[in-house]
Design a protein around this motif. Structure first.
Motif, PDB file in Angstrom:
ATOM      1  N   ASN A 240      40.623  15.991 -27.822  1.00 54.28           N
ATOM      2  CA  ASN A 240      40.906  17.039 -26.841  1.00 54.28           C
ATOM      3  C   ASN A 240      42.374  17.470 -26.903  1.00 54.28           C
ATOM      4  N   LEU A 241      43.268  16.480 -27.039  1.00 57.89           N
ATOM      5  CA  LEU A 241      44.688  16.782 -27.126  1.00 57.89           C
ATOM      6  C   LEU A 241      45.041  17.459 -28.453  1.00 57.89           C
ATOM      7  N   ILE A 242      44.358  17.065 -29.517  1.00 62.11           N
ATOM      8  CA  ILE A 242      44.578  17.725 -30.822  1.00 62.11           C
ATOM      9  C   ILE A 242      44.235  19.208 -30.726  1.00 62.11           C
ATOM     10  N   ALA A 243      43.102  19.520 -30.093  1.00 64.26           N
ATOM     11  CA  ALA A 243      42.687  20.922 -29.941  1.00 64.26           C
ATOM     12  C   ALA A 243      43.709  21.705 -29.126  1.00 64.26           C
ATOM     13  N   LYS A 244      44.216  21.077 -28.059  1.00 68.33           N
ATOM     14  CA  LYS A 244      45.224  21.758 -27.235  1.00 68.33           C
ATOM     15  C   LYS A 244      46.523  21.982 -28.015  1.00 68.33           C
ATOM     16  N   ASN A 245      46.909  20.969 -28.813  1.00 67.66           N
ATOM     17  CA  ASN A 245      48.128  21.122 -29.617  1.00 67.66           C
ATOM     18  C   ASN A 245      47.991  22.246 -30.638  1.00 67.66           C
ATOM     19  N   TYR A 246      46.817  22.324 -31.282  1.00 65.26           N
ATOM     20  CA  TYR A 246      46.572  23.422 -32.222  1.00 65.26           C
ATOM     21  C   TYR A 246      46.669  24.778 -31.510  1.00 65.26           C
ATOM     22  N   LEU A 247      46.104  24.840 -30.314  1.00 62.85           N
ATOM     23  CA  LEU A 247      46.141  26.079 -29.543  1.00 62.85           C
ATOM     24  C   LEU A 247      47.577  26.474 -29.214  1.00 62.85           C
ATOM     25  N   ILE A 248      48.385  25.472 -28.826  1.00 64.29           N
ATOM     26  CA  ILE A 248      49.786  25.765 -28.493  1.00 64.29           C
ATOM     27  C   ILE A 248      50.548  26.226 -29.731  1.00 64.29           C
ATOM     28  N   ILE A 249      50.317  25.557 -30.861  1.00 62.28           N
ATOM     29  CA  ILE A 249      51.008  25.942 -32.108  1.00 62.28           C
ATOM     30  C   ILE A 249      50.657  27.369 -32.505  1.00 62.28           C
ATOM     31  N   ILE A 250      49.374  27.723 -32.391  1.00 61.67           N
ATOM     32  CA  ILE A 250      48.945  29.089 -32.730  1.00 61.67           C
ATOM     33  C   ILE A 250      49.603  30.097 -31.802  1.00 61.67           C
ATOM     34  N   ILE A 251      49.658  29.782 -30.495  1.00 57.80           N
ATOM     35  CA  ILE A 251      50.294  30.689 -29.532  1.00 57.80           C
ATOM     36  C   ILE A 251      51.775  30.882 -29.866  1.00 57.80           C
ATOM     37  N   VAL A 252      52.456  29.776 -30.171  1.00 55.91           N
ATOM     38  CA  VAL A 252      53.889  29.844 -30.494  1.00 55.91           C
ATOM     39  C   VAL A 252      54.121  30.646 -31.765  1.00 55.91           C
ATOM     40  N   LEU A 253      53.303  30.397 -32.812  1.00 55.36           N
ATOM     41  CA  LEU A 253      53.491  31.112 -34.083  1.00 55.36           C
ATOM     42  C   LEU A 253      53.214  32.606 -33.925  1.00 55.36           C
ATOM     43  N   ILE A 254      52.163  32.971 -33.206  1.00 53.26           N
ATOM     44  CA  ILE A 254      51.856  34.393 -32.990  1.00 53.26           C
ATOM     45  C   ILE A 254      52.971  35.062 -32.188  1.00 53.26           C
TER      46      ILE A 254
END
Length: 330
Positions: A240-254
Motif C-alpha cells: 500500500n505504501l509502495i503504491a502511494k510512493n509511486y503516486l507521489i513520485i509521478i505527481i512530483v515529476l509531472i
C-alpha cells in the motif's frame, strides 16, 4: 549553336577572350547586359550590430566625395537622404548638405536612413552613369516599434531578418569602379562601432529551450530520486505504501515537468526579447530609446537567467518536494 570558349585574363587591362575575339571586360559586360535584358548591380548586406551617428554619416559622405574625385572627371553628382521614423513618418532631404544642416527635426526616434547617390564619370571620352543606394537600419527602433504594435507574423519576420543592419546597392557600368566604390563603403562599415556581445547568438537556439530543458530536468530529477531510493522504498515497506510512493513520485515529476516547461517558455521569450544594440543616433529621442533598450536587455537577461536557476533548484531539491507532498497526503 556551338559552345563559346571564354577566358578572362588577369592583367591590368582585364581583357576577355570569346571565340578568339579579345574585348575589354566593360564591353563584355555591356553585351551580357543586352542579352540578359538586365542592368549591372552589385549588392552587399552588413550583419554587424553597427552604431551610427551624424559624424559617421559625414565621414561616409566625405569618403564618397573623395572616391569620385579620384576616378575621372565627375559630370553629375546628386544625393538624396530619406529619414524614416518609428511613428511611420519620413522626411526627405534633396541633398546630403541639407540633411546635415538639420539631421532629424522630427519628434521621434529614427528607424532607417536611406542615402541615394547618383553620379556620372567622364572616362575615355565616355560618360558612365552610376547609382548607389545605402540603407541603414536601427534594430533598437524596429524592436521598439514591433513591441508596441505588431502581429506575431511581423515579429517572426523581424527575428529572421534581425541580422541585417545595412544594405548597399550599386548600379554600375564599369565593374571595377563599382567594386572599388563598394570596398570604400565596406571599409566605412567596418570602421563603425558595434556591439560584439556573443549573447545574441543564443537567439538562434532559444526555440530549443521548451523542448530540451524539461527533458534535461526530468533526467536530473530521476537521478536525484534514484539516489534517494533507500529512503523512498525502505526494507519492509508495505504494498500500500509502495503504491502511494509511486503516486507521489509521478505527481512530483509531472509538476516539475509542467513547471520546467513554463520556465523554459519564459527563458525563450526573454532571450528573443534581447535586442541587438544596433542603432542610429541623431536626436534626443534616439538617446532615450537607446537607454530604454539597454535597461530592457538587462531585465530580460536577469529574468532568463533567474528562470533557469529556479528550474534547477526545483529539480535538485525534488526529493524534498517529495517529502513535503508525502506529509501533505498522509
Amino acid at each position: 549553336m556551338t559552345n563559346s570558349n571564354m577566358e578572362i585574363f588577369d592583367n591590368h587591362n582585364h581583357n576577355v577572350l570569346v571565340n578568339d575575339e579579345k574585348m575589354t571586360l566593360k564591353q563584355f559586360q555591356s553585351i551580357y547586359n543586352i542579352l540578359k535584358g538586365t542592368s549591372n548591380r552589385l549588392n552587399y548586406r552588413c550583419n554587424k550590430a553597427i552604431q551610427v551617428n551624424l559624424d559617421n554619416l559625414r565621414t561616409l559622405n566625405h569618403k564618397f566625395i573623395q572616391f569620385i574625385e579620384t576616378h575621372g572627371n565627375c559630370k553629375v553628382n546628386t544625393s538624396k537622404v530619406i529619414v524614416s521614423y518609428v511613428d511611420n513618418n519620413s522626411i526627405s532631404h534633396d541633398s546630403f548638405h541639407q540633411f546635415e544642416a538639420i539631421p532629424s527635426p522630427h519628434h521621434a526616434a529614427v528607424e532607417e536612413i536611406s542615402i541615394k547617390y547618383s553620379f556620372a564619370l567622364l572616362i575615355n571620352n565616355q560618360i558612365e552613369h552610376y547609382d548607389m543606394d545605402i540603407y541603414i537600419r536601427s534594430l533598437v527602433s524596429q524592436n521598439e516599434k514591433l513591441s508596441l504594435n505588431s502581429s506575431e507574423i511581423e515579429k517572426v519576420i523581424f527575428l529572421m531578418s534581425n541580422q541585417v543592419t545595412a544594405i548597399v546597392k550599386i548600379k554600375y557600368v564599369d565593374y571595377l569602379i563599382a567594386e572599388s566604390l563598394m570596398n570604400v563603403i565596406k571599409s566605412w562599415l567596418e570602421s563603425l562601432p558595434e556591439d560584439n556581445s556573443k549573447l545574441y547568438d543564443l537567439k538562434k537556439y532559444s526555440h530549443f529551450a521548451p523542448a530540451l530543458l524539461p527533458v534535461l530536468l526530468m533526467i536530473i530529477a530521476m537521478i536525484v530520486c534514484y539516489q534517494q531510493i533507500d529512503s523512498l522504498f525502505p526494507s519492509g515497506i508495505t504494498e500500500n505504501l509502495i503504491a502511494k510512493n509511486y503516486l507521489i513520485i509521478i505527481i512530483v515529476l509531472i509538476s516539475l515537468f509542467k513547471l520546467s516547461f513554463f520556465l523554459a517558455k519564459v527563458i525563450e521569450n526573454k532571450i528573443d526579447g534581447i535586442c541587438r544594440h544596433s542603432y542610429i543616433k541623431l536626436n534626443e529621442f534616439d538617446d532615450k530609446l537607446i537607454q530604454k533598450s539597454e535597461k530592457s536587455n538587462i531585465k530580460n537577461k536577469i529574468i532568463a537567467f533567474s528562470s533557469f536557476i529556479l528550474s534547477l533548484i526545483f529539480t535538485i531539491f525534488s526529493s524534498y518536494i517529495y517529502d513535503l507532498v508525502k506529509i501533505y497526503i498522509f
